[in-house]
Design an enzyme around this catalytic site. Structure first.
Site, PDB file in Angstrom:
ATOM      1  CB  CYS A   1      88.736  -1.959 -28.418  1.00 19.34           C
ATOM      2  SG  CYS A   1      88.114  -2.648 -29.973  1.00 19.34           S
TER       3      CYS A   1
ATOM      4  CB  CYS B   1      92.326  -4.536 -30.912  1.00 15.88           C
ATOM      5  SG  CYS B   1      92.030  -2.787 -30.498  1.00 15.88           S
TER       6      CYS B   1
ATOM      7  CB  CYS C   1      91.055  -3.144 -34.198  1.00 17.02           C
ATOM      8  SG  CYS C   1      89.503  -2.905 -33.303  1.00 17.02           S
TER       9      CYS C   1
ATOM     10  CB  CYS D   1      75.890   7.307 -27.789  1.00 19.54           C
ATOM     11  SG  CYS D   1      74.446   6.363 -27.353  1.00 19.54           S
TER      12      CYS D   1
END
Length: 135
Positions: free
Chosen positions: A52, A55, A103, A123
Site C-alpha cells: 500500500c 501505509c 489504512c 483491478c
C-alpha cells in the site's frame, strides 16, 4: 499517525496530504481512479511484493499478478487479510470496492472475471501501490 489496537493506521487529512502525492491522495483517500494504461506497475514482472502506498502494508505478491488487458495492474489473489471489500454503488452501477485493511485506503475494485485458481480480478490503481522487489 496513530496505530490502533486492531492494527489499523489512522492519520489526519493533513498528515495524509503530507505523505502522499496529489494523485495518491485522490485515489487512496478520495476514491479516485487513475487513467488506464498510465501505471508503471503494468509492466512489472520482477519477483516481489506490492505494498500500500499509504501505509506500506504488503497487499499482493507478484506471483498473483496477470495481464488483464484493462490497463490497470491486476491480481487474482491478495495476501491473506491484506484487503477488505465493500459494496460500491457509485457511477450508476454496483461494484465491489477493495481497500487496504490497515489504512482503509481505496485501491480499486474486484471482479469475478479473473483467471484460475480464484476466478477473481483485483483491478488496482497503480498509484495506490508501491512495488518492493525481492532481494
Amino acid at each position: 499517525m496513530t496505530e490502533t489496537q486492531n492494527g489499523t493506521v489512522e492519520r489526519t487529512e493533513a498528515e495524509w496530504r503530507q505523505i502522499l502525492t496529489p494523485d495518491q491522495y485522490r485515489v487512496l483517500r478520495e476514491h479516485g481512479t487513475e487513467r488506464a494504461g498510465t501505471s508503471c506497475h503494468n509492466a512489472e514482472k520482477r519477483p516481489g511484493t506490492f505494498h500500500c502506498a499509504g501505509c506500506d502494508a504488503p497487499l499482493f505478491e507478484n506471483t498473483t499478478k496477470f495481464e488483464s488487458g484493462t490497463g490497470w495492474p491486476s491480481f487474482f489473489d491478495p495476501i491473506d487479510g491484506a484487503v477488505e471489500t465493500k459494496s460500491d454503488r457509485s457511477h450508476w452501477m454496483v461494484r465491489t470496492e477493495v481497500h487496504c485493511a490497515r489504512c482503509k485506503g481505496h485501491l480499486g475494485h474486484v471482479f469475478d472475471d479473473g483467471p484460475a485458481p480464484t476466478g477473481l480480478r483485483y483491478c488496482m490503481n497503480g498509484v495506490s501501490l508501491r512495488f518492493e522487489p525481492n532481494t
